[in-house]
Design a protein around this motif. Structure first.
Motif, PDB file in Angstrom:
ATOM      1  N   GLU A  84       0.830  -1.212   0.000  1.00 21.42           N
ATOM      2  CA  GLU A  84       0.000   0.000   0.000  1.00 21.42           C
ATOM      3  C   GLU A  84       0.862   1.259   0.000  1.00 21.42           C
ATOM      4  N   GLY A  85       1.955   1.222   0.755  1.00 20.06           N
ATOM      5  CA  GLY A  85       2.855   2.373   0.800  1.00 20.06           C
ATOM      6  C   GLY A  85       3.487   2.655  -0.553  1.00 20.06           C
ATOM      7  N   TYR A  86       3.929   1.600  -1.241  1.00 19.39           N
ATOM      8  CA  TYR A  86       4.499   1.779  -2.586  1.00 19.39           C
ATOM      9  C   TYR A  86       3.448   2.356  -3.539  1.00 19.39           C
ATOM     10  N   ALA A  87       2.223   1.812  -3.470  1.00 21.01           N
ATOM     11  CA  ALA A  87       1.161   2.278  -4.369  1.00 21.01           C
ATOM     12  C   ALA A  87       0.855   3.752  -4.127  1.00 21.01           C
ATOM     13  N   ARG A  88       0.719   4.153  -2.860  1.00 14.53           N
ATOM     14  CA  ARG A  88       0.394   5.547  -2.555  1.00 14.53           C
ATOM     15  C   ARG A  88       1.531   6.483  -2.948  1.00 14.53           C
ATOM     16  N   ALA A  89       2.760   6.039  -2.728  1.00 14.50           N
ATOM     17  CA  ALA A  89       3.905   6.870  -3.099  1.00 14.50           C
ATOM     18  C   ALA A  89       3.911   7.149  -4.602  1.00 14.50           C
ATOM     19  N   ALA A  90       3.658   6.110  -5.397  1.00 20.16           N
ATOM     20  CA  ALA A  90       3.647   6.282  -6.853  1.00 20.16           C
ATOM     21  C   ALA A  90       2.521   7.203  -7.298  1.00 20.16           C
ATOM     22  N   ILE A  91       1.333   7.029  -6.708  1.00 26.03           N
ATOM     23  CA  ILE A  91       0.195   7.894  -7.043  1.00 26.03           C
ATOM     24  C   ILE A  91       0.509   9.348  -6.681  1.00 26.03           C
ATOM     25  N   GLU A  92       1.044   9.548  -5.499  1.00 29.14           N
ATOM     26  CA  GLU A  92       1.349  10.902  -5.036  1.00 29.14           C
ATOM     27  C   GLU A  92       2.435  11.565  -5.875  1.00 29.14           C
ATOM     28  N   GLU A  93       3.282  10.751  -6.512  1.00 33.24           N
ATOM     29  CA  GLU A  93       4.308  11.289  -7.404  1.00 33.24           C
ATOM     30  C   GLU A  93       3.796  11.471  -8.836  1.00 33.24           C
ATOM     31  N   GLY A  94       2.501  11.189  -9.039  1.00 32.90           N
ATOM     32  CA  GLY A  94       1.901  11.482 -10.340  1.00 32.90           C
ATOM     33  C   GLY A  94       1.925  10.361 -11.347  1.00 32.90           C
ATOM     34  N   VAL A  95       2.330   9.154 -10.950  1.00 35.66           N
ATOM     35  CA  VAL A  95       2.312   8.017 -11.879  1.00 35.66           C
ATOM     36  C   VAL A  95       0.860   7.630 -12.143  1.00 35.66           C
ATOM     37  N   ARG A  96       0.532   7.384 -13.409  1.00 32.91           N
ATOM     38  CA  ARG A  96      -0.835   7.018 -13.765  1.00 32.91           C
ATOM     39  C   ARG A  96      -0.907   5.763 -14.636  1.00 32.91           C
ATOM     40  N   ILE A  97       0.190   5.049 -14.751  1.00 31.52           N
ATOM     41  CA  ILE A  97       0.198   3.772 -15.454  1.00 31.52           C
ATOM     42  C   ILE A  97       0.838   2.734 -14.531  1.00 31.52           C
ATOM     43  N   PHE A  98       0.134   1.626 -14.297  1.00 33.82           N
ATOM     44  CA  PHE A  98       0.643   0.599 -13.391  1.00 33.82           C
ATOM     45  C   PHE A  98       0.545  -0.777 -14.037  1.00 33.82           C
ATOM     46  N   GLU A  99       1.570  -1.592 -13.770  1.00 33.07           N
ATOM     47  CA  GLU A  99       1.544  -3.009 -14.095  1.00 33.07           C
ATOM     48  C   GLU A  99       1.427  -3.754 -12.773  1.00 33.07           C
ATOM     49  N   THR A 100       0.365  -4.552 -12.621  1.00 26.32           N
ATOM     50  CA  THR A 100       0.205  -5.365 -11.424  1.00 26.32           C
ATOM     51  C   THR A 100       0.378  -6.831 -11.784  1.00 26.32           C
ATOM     52  N   ALA A 101       0.734  -7.620 -10.794  1.00 20.37           N
ATOM     53  CA  ALA A 101       0.917  -9.059 -11.011  1.00 20.37           C
ATOM     54  C   ALA A 101       0.868  -9.745  -9.660  1.00 20.37           C
ATOM     55  N   GLY A 102       0.627 -11.055  -9.693  1.00 22.63           N
ATOM     56  CA  GLY A 102       0.705 -11.833  -8.465  1.00 22.63           C
ATOM     57  C   GLY A 102      -0.630 -12.137  -7.832  1.00 22.63           C
ATOM     58  N   ASN A 103      -0.581 -12.465  -6.541  1.00 23.47           N
ATOM     59  CA  ASN A 103      -1.736 -13.006  -5.823  1.00 23.47           C
ATOM     60  C   ASN A 103      -2.705 -11.934  -5.329  1.00 23.47           C
ATOM     61  N   ALA A 104      -3.990 -12.179  -5.489  1.00 23.96           N
ATOM     62  CA  ALA A 104      -5.065 -11.354  -4.921  1.00 23.96           C
ATOM     63  C   ALA A 104      -4.824  -9.858  -5.132  1.00 23.96           C
ATOM     64  N   PRO A 105      -4.780  -9.406  -6.391  1.00 26.99           N
ATOM     65  CA  PRO A 105      -4.490  -7.995  -6.652  1.00 26.99           C
ATOM     66  C   PRO A 105      -5.716  -7.089  -6.619  1.00 26.99           C
ATOM     67  N   GLY A 106      -6.898  -7.638  -6.269  1.00 25.96           N
ATOM     68  CA  GLY A 106      -8.136  -6.892  -6.385  1.00 25.96           C
ATOM     69  C   GLY A 106      -8.126  -5.541  -5.704  1.00 25.96           C
ATOM     70  N   ALA A 107      -7.663  -5.484  -4.449  1.00 27.16           N
ATOM     71  CA  ALA A 107      -7.664  -4.217  -3.704  1.00 27.16           C
ATOM     72  C   ALA A 107      -6.746  -3.192  -4.358  1.00 27.16           C
ATOM     73  N   LEU A 108      -5.599  -3.659  -4.830  1.00 23.75           N
ATOM     74  CA  LEU A 108      -4.646  -2.767  -5.485  1.00 23.75           C
ATOM     75  C   LEU A 108      -5.229  -2.206  -6.783  1.00 23.75           C
ATOM     76  N   ILE A 109      -5.846  -3.078  -7.572  1.00 20.53           N
ATOM     77  CA  ILE A 109      -6.460  -2.642  -8.829  1.00 20.53           C
ATOM     78  C   ILE A 109      -7.568  -1.626  -8.546  1.00 20.53           C
ATOM     79  N   LYS A 110      -8.407  -1.909  -7.538  1.00 18.64           N
ATOM     80  CA  LYS A 110      -9.497  -1.000  -7.182  1.00 18.64           C
ATOM     81  C   LYS A 110      -8.957   0.374  -6.802  1.00 18.64           C
ATOM     82  N   PHE A 111      -7.873   0.404  -6.036  1.00 21.91           N
ATOM     83  CA  PHE A 111      -7.267   1.675  -5.632  1.00 21.91           C
ATOM     84  C   PHE A 111      -6.772   2.452  -6.843  1.00 21.91           C
ATOM     85  N   PHE A 112      -6.048   1.790  -7.724  1.00 22.77           N
ATOM     86  CA  PHE A 112      -5.511   2.486  -8.892  1.00 22.77           C
ATOM     87  C   PHE A 112      -6.630   3.017  -9.787  1.00 22.77           C
TER      88      PHE A 112
END
Length: 327
Positions: A84-112
């Protein structure tokens, strides 16, 4: 001819995405790939903390004004990272393209998606792809058994997996695993993909990797990889060296092995040190069967330009296969 696919329309780039690779997806590579016209990807977990990721994003922006993405991979680990910390840091730095992978990514995808981001989700089965589709990802990355890193446990090669994707998926997908040249890219476009995710080519280009490792990739063939963690149900394709073969030997012992039996051998920091020292036998490092078609060490600009031109030529040349019958 200009290559136009749903991916190029979405990203405004050529239909090539740099794979998010541990220790490899660093600012120098991500920026060079984006500058060359493809999509560069920073690997979040290569950085030791969310704050370090912030600085990596800023460094990448100093190197390129073009868009780039951030990869966050959720995998089994003894000490889970602060995803969650990595995701928020990237968002706060203005990143708007993400590659996700791995187990149970639903919450991360929903946030992005709540932040208006483009999400590319990598998966190794159609079952998981359809689940990610329901979560609202924009593009799927279908990872065949030829890939470096984690190919899943079902051992399905890209040729069949991509054909199944064309039958089953409703959103665009790119191909990942075993693609390192224009023939591979043209082939996956014919199978219905809208682009290609390429990892091994990046390994031979990135600055922090010692020249000896780059040379080893060029010298190696498609037979020079091996699977570890098969008995632990966390299969990974890595370079076949002294360390990986020792891991395989331990796993094959009567009664099997526990992770603790190989922990020291497979340490990520040991693999990183091997990249830095230029010793291909120092630790475990991911490698794809696509090493068999890698023959040189070009610049990112030259590689992306060459692939784009050759893909156009290959696709154009396919018209010769179709012969109109005489009336």
């Amino acid at each position: 001819m200009v290559l136009v696919t749903p991916l190029t329309k979405l990203l405004g780039s050529v239909p090539l995405v740099q794979g998010g690779m541990q220790w490899v997806g660093v600012p120098s590579l991500a920026a060079a790939v984006s500058e060359a016209g493809a999509l560069g990807i920073l690997t979040a977990l290569t950085q030791p903390s969310p704050d370090a990721l912030r600085e990596a994003i800023r460094e990448t922006r100093r190197l390129t004004s073009k868009p780039f993405g951030v990869n966050i991979t959720l995998l089994p680990t003894i000490n889970p990272p602060d995803y969650e910390g990595y995701a928020r840091a990237a968002i706060e730095e203005g990143v708007r393209i993400f590659e996700t992978a791995g187990n149970a990514p639903g919450a991360l995808i929903k946030f992005f998606k709540s932040q208006g981001c483009i999400v590319i989700h990598k998966c190794t089965t159609i079952r998981h792809a359809k689940s990610a589709e329901k979560h609202g990802v924009d593009v799927l990355s279908i990872d065949g058994f030829e890939c470096a890193g984690h190919p899943g446990e079902e051992d399905v090669g890209g040729l069949v997996l991509l054909a199944r994707a064309a039958q089953e998926l409703k959103i665009p997908y790119i191909a990942s695993g075993g693609i390192a040249d224009a023939r591979g890219v043209a082939g996956v476009l014919a199978l219905g993909a809208c682009g290609a995710n390429m990892g091994a080519p990046g390994q031979r280009l990135v600055h922090p990797i010692h020249q000896n490792i780059k040379n080893k990739i060029v010298e190696s063939k498609e037979q020079d990889t091996v699977h570890i963690f098969r008995t632990l149900h966390n299969t990974a394709r890595v370079f076949k060296n002294k360390v990986s073969m020792e891991v395989v030997s331990i796993e094959r012992k009567p009664g099997g092995a526990k992770f603790e039996d190989v922990r020291e051998l497979v340490s990520g920091l040991r693999g990183k040190k091997g990249y830095e020292l230029g010793d291909p036998d120092y630790g475990i490092w991911s490698a794809s069967q696509s090493m068999g078609v890698i023959n040189d060490i070009p610049t990112c600009q030259d590689l992306v330009g060459r692939i784009e031109r050759e893909v156009e030529d290959i696709i154009g040349g396919l018209s010769k296969v179709v012969v109109k019958a005489k009336l």
